[in-house]
Motif scaffolding. Structure first.
Motif, PDB file in Angstrom:
ATOM      1  N   GLY A  11       0.723  -1.122  -0.019  1.00 23.44           N
ATOM      2  CA  GLY A  11      -0.043   0.079  -0.179  1.00 23.44           C
ATOM      3  C   GLY A  11       0.946   1.260   0.052  1.00 23.44           C
ATOM      4  N   GLN A  12       0.250   2.326  -0.322  1.00 25.56           N
ATOM      5  CA  GLN A  12       0.850   3.664  -0.529  1.00 25.56           C
ATOM      6  C   GLN A  12      -0.126   4.616  -0.088  1.00 25.56           C
ATOM      7  OE1 GLN A  12       2.599   3.294  -4.575  1.00 25.56           O
ATOM      8  NE2 GLN A  12       1.757   5.240  -5.001  1.00 25.56           N
ATOM      9  N   GLY A  13       0.545   5.880   0.439  1.00 33.86           N
ATOM     10  CA  GLY A  13      -0.359   7.018   0.601  1.00 33.86           C
ATOM     11  C   GLY A  13       0.479   8.322   0.109  1.00 33.86           C
ATOM     12  N   ALA A  55      -5.516   4.179   8.172  1.00 37.02           N
ATOM     13  CA  ALA A  55      -5.298   4.637   6.638  1.00 37.02           C
ATOM     14  C   ALA A  55      -3.979   3.762   6.150  1.00 37.02           C
ATOM     15  CB  ALA A  55      -4.794   5.856   6.645  1.00 37.02           C
ATOM     16  N   GLU A  58      -5.552   0.054   5.777  1.00 36.88           N
ATOM     17  CA  GLU A  58      -6.487   0.118   4.658  1.00 36.88           C
ATOM     18  C   GLU A  58      -6.181   0.399   3.233  1.00 36.88           C
ATOM     19  OE1 GLU A  58      -9.493   2.956   5.937  1.00 36.88           O
ATOM     20  OE2 GLU A  58     -10.582   1.436   7.418  1.00 36.88           O
ATOM     21  N   SER A  59      -4.611   0.925   3.143  1.00 39.06           N
ATOM     22  CA  SER A  59      -4.220   1.076   1.827  1.00 39.06           C
ATOM     23  C   SER A  59      -3.758  -0.174   1.268  1.00 39.06           C
ATOM     24  CB  SER A  59      -3.344   1.952   1.728  1.00 39.06           C
ATOM     25  OG  SER A  59      -2.074   1.556   2.511  1.00 39.06           O
TER      26      SER A  59
END
Length: 81
Positions: A11-13, A55, A58-59
């Motif tokens: 995942g990434q944000g 977050a 969830e990513s």
């Protein structure tokens, strides 16, 4: 270095990249989180709270052909119950 290519939870944000590495049957896992280029590790840890952790988790979704490289390490613990 330890290296693995394959199906991985990734995942990434806007200010992080993360992988979830399961152990055994997947009930336990290690999350490896890399802060964004413009943020120090100290600042990232200081800003980590329940909503940011949610977050990050969830990513993460399963992705094929992800290359993960980590320094080799050994983790030990002892329970004194």
């Amino acid at each position: 270095m330890m290296s693995r290519t394959g199906k991985v939870g990734y995942g990434q944000g806007e200010n992080f990249h993360a992988v979830r590495l399961p152990y055994g049957k997947g009930k336990a896992a290690m999350y490896c989180i890399l802060p964004g280029e413009d943020e120090t590790l100290r600042d990232f840890i200081a800003s980590l709270n329940a909503s940011k952790w949610k977050a990050i988790k969830e990513s993460i979704s399963e992705r094929d052909n992800v290359l993960v490289q980590l320094p080799r390490f050994k983790l030990e613990y002892e329970s004194k119950i």
